[in-house]
Design a protein around this motif. Structure first.
Motif: not given
Length: 181
Positions: A19-29, A40-48
């Motif tokens: 339902e709540k979907q955010i995305i990063f697309v790119g080179r992992l560098s 950001v991943s460590k602080k995101l609410p669980n429903d995102i």
């Protein structure tokens, strides 16, 4: 001469998994802001739910992170077609690059009418007009990134405005126009 895209060739399907979907697309560098994505991943609410698409030197770190956090999903390398479907199915694209030219990923998100949060660097400032068709952020300000994500997710009118305004601007970056330059 900036990068360009062919709007007619972009897939029209979407791939929405949450339902709540955010995305990063790119080179992992590092230069693509992957450290900010990790924080950001460590602080995101669980429903995102954050989808991370790409490969690169930080792949192992991202894979490990996705194994420890239920709302972080490392999808690895995806075909162009699948990446577009995932962008189109997401509520927000995040690109906290430390350096950037005219990003093809941002152009594609604009074409998909997906709201964008990008760092205030390089070509991003040409594509994103802060608070008009997306948000420009300091890539090192994790709290600011999360605040902007929340604003877009909670305000459907703002999200729609960003998508529509981006779609208006993307026509300036079609191959038919850029090719002439």
């Amino acid at each position: 001469i900036p990068n360009a895209i062919n709007l007619k060739n972009l897939p029209q399907d979407e791939d929405r998994r949450f339902e709540k979907q955010i995305i990063f697309v790119g080179r992992l560098s590092k230069e693509k802001g992957i450290e900010a994505i990790i924080e950001v991943s460590k602080k995101l609410p669980n429903d995102i739910n954050l989808l991370i698409v790409g490969s690169g030197p930080e792949s192992k770190k991202i894979k490990k992170l996705s194994e420890t956090l239920d709302n972080i999903h490392y999808l690895g390398y995806q075909t162009h077609e699948n990446s577009i479907k995932l962008i189109r199915g997401s509520n927000v694209l995040i690109q906290p690059s430390l350096h950037e030219g005219i990003s093809t990923t941002i152009l594609e998100a604009m074409a998909c009418k997906t709201p964008i949060i990008a760092s205030y660097v390089g070509g991003n400032t040409e594509l994103i007009l802060d608070n008009h068709n997306g948000f420009l952020i300091n890539p090192e300000s994790v709290d600011e990134i999360i605040k902007k994500i929340t604003m877009i997710l909670e305000n459907k009118l703002l999200a729609k405005k960003f998508g529509e305004k981006s779609f208006e601007l993307i026509h300036n970056y079609e191959w038919s126009k850029i090719g002439q330059k």
